[in-house]
Design a protein around this motif. Structure first.
Motif, PDB file in Angstrom:
ATOM      1  N   LEU A  12       0.805  -1.216   0.000  1.00 18.19           N
ATOM      2  CA  LEU A  12       0.000   0.000   0.000  1.00 18.19           C
ATOM      3  C   LEU A  12       0.840   1.269   0.000  1.00 18.19           C
ATOM      4  N   VAL A  13       2.147   1.147   0.230  1.00 15.60           N
ATOM      5  CA  VAL A  13       3.003   2.331   0.249  1.00 15.60           C
ATOM      6  C   VAL A  13       3.665   2.559  -1.105  1.00 15.60           C
ATOM      7  N   ASP A  14       4.316   1.513  -1.648  1.00 14.54           N
ATOM      8  CA  ASP A  14       5.047   1.711  -2.904  1.00 14.54           C
ATOM      9  C   ASP A  14       4.458   0.940  -4.097  1.00 14.54           C
ATOM     10  N   ASN A  15       3.286   0.318  -3.930  1.00 13.93           N
ATOM     11  CA  ASN A  15       2.555  -0.386  -4.993  1.00 13.93           C
ATOM     12  C   ASN A  15       3.283  -1.574  -5.609  1.00 13.93           C
ATOM     13  N   THR A  16       4.296  -2.126  -4.927  1.00 10.60           N
ATOM     14  CA  THR A  16       4.952  -3.331  -5.444  1.00 10.60           C
ATOM     15  C   THR A  16       4.047  -4.531  -5.184  1.00 10.60           C
ATOM     16  N   LYS A  17       4.239  -5.594  -5.969  1.00 17.49           N
ATOM     17  CA  LYS A  17       3.416  -6.800  -5.812  1.00 17.49           C
ATOM     18  C   LYS A  17       4.276  -7.954  -5.344  1.00 17.49           C
ATOM     19  N   LEU A  18       3.622  -8.903  -4.686  1.00 21.89           N
ATOM     20  CA  LEU A  18       4.310 -10.036  -4.101  1.00 21.89           C
ATOM     21  C   LEU A  18       3.352 -11.223  -4.070  1.00 21.89           C
ATOM     22  N   ASN A  19       3.840 -12.407  -4.409  1.00 18.40           N
ATOM     23  CA  ASN A  19       3.045 -13.630  -4.294  1.00 18.40           C
ATOM     24  C   ASN A  19       3.570 -14.435  -3.115  1.00 18.40           C
ATOM     25  N   GLU A  20       2.672 -14.797  -2.216  1.00 19.97           N
ATOM     26  CA  GLU A  20       3.050 -15.545  -1.012  1.00 19.97           C
ATOM     27  C   GLU A  20       2.124 -16.729  -0.814  1.00 19.97           C
ATOM     28  N   ARG A  21       2.653 -17.757  -0.136  1.00 21.51           N
ATOM     29  CA  ARG A  21       1.858 -18.908   0.269  1.00 21.51           C
ATOM     30  C   ARG A  21       1.656 -18.840   1.774  1.00 21.51           C
ATOM     31  N   PHE A  22       0.423 -19.005   2.210  1.00 20.36           N
ATOM     32  CA  PHE A  22       0.113 -19.029   3.637  1.00 20.36           C
ATOM     33  C   PHE A  22      -0.557 -20.349   3.964  1.00 20.36           C
ATOM     34  N   ARG A  23       0.042 -21.110   4.866  1.00 21.82           N
ATOM     35  CA  ARG A  23      -0.559 -22.362   5.324  1.00 21.82           C
ATOM     36  C   ARG A  23      -1.627 -22.036   6.363  1.00 21.82           C
ATOM     37  N   SER A  24      -2.552 -22.948   6.558  1.00 19.17           N
ATOM     38  CA  SER A  24      -3.654 -22.694   7.491  1.00 19.17           C
ATOM     39  C   SER A  24      -3.163 -22.566   8.931  1.00 19.17           C
TER      40      SER A  24
END
Length: 187
Positions: A45-57
């Motif tokens: 939300l600050v610099d508009n960069t994107k990132l793909n992450e995996r989150f386990r339950s």
């Protein structure tokens, strides 16, 4: 508020790796081997960069609630935009770059929503649609089919959109602020 990794939904704002991130897309994956996880596309939300992450339950993330306040656009002063809080009548100034290309849609007296975190503005929500006048477009060509041919038009705020052939200079049209596209002719 802490939530499990599989509870992340599009639009949620979380703290991750020391920054504020908004979940853009969430896909729940259940592989044949191993545990299920959520594949999340995040936008800073600050610099508009994107990132793909995996989150386990089993993982937990901190979900952030943004404070939303109604503001009214007052005027532009150089590269700064002035807004007034509709409750307290206090004024704030934000740089034009903060809104990016969407700053062209601001009109005198327009109500917007400013999203802030710990008192610092991090986002602005404009109305979904605005009505603008066409200042310049090509004349209608007789025999031209309306089905497939759109023509370029210049709006009063300096933006260009593609419009149907029946729309002419001086007409007022409704424009989608997110997609910058023609929706319909204004009544």
């Amino acid at each position: 508020m802490k939530i499990n990794g599989n509870e992340i939904r599009p639009g949620n704002v979380i703290t991750h790796k020391g920054g504020l991130w908004a979940a853009v897309k969430v896909q729940h994956v259940k592989p044949g081997k191993g545990g299920a996880f959520a594949q999340v596309e995040l936008k800073n939300l600050v610099d508009n960069t994107k990132l793909n992450e995996r989150f386990r339950s089993a993982e937990t993330v901190e979900r952030v609630r943004l404070e939303q306040k109604d503001y009214q656009f007052l005027f532009a002063n150089g590269d700064m935009l002035s807004f007034m809080d509709l409750e307290s009548y206090e004024q704030i100034e934000l740089p034009t770059d903060f809104l990016g290309d969407r700053a062209a849609f601001l009109q005198d007296g327009m109500q917007i929503i400013v999203e802030s975190h710990e008192g610092k503005p991090i986002g602005v929500q404009l109305p979904d649609q605005v009505t603008l006048e066409i200042t310049e477009t090509e004349p209608v060509v007789k025999g031209q089919t309306a089905a497939s041919s759109y023509k370029p038009a210049m709006l009063e705020n300096g933006l260009r959109v593609m419009v149907p052939p029946f729309v002419s200079t001086g007409d007022r049209i409704v424009v989608d602020t997110a997609e910058v596209t023609y929706i319909k002719r204004a009544e």
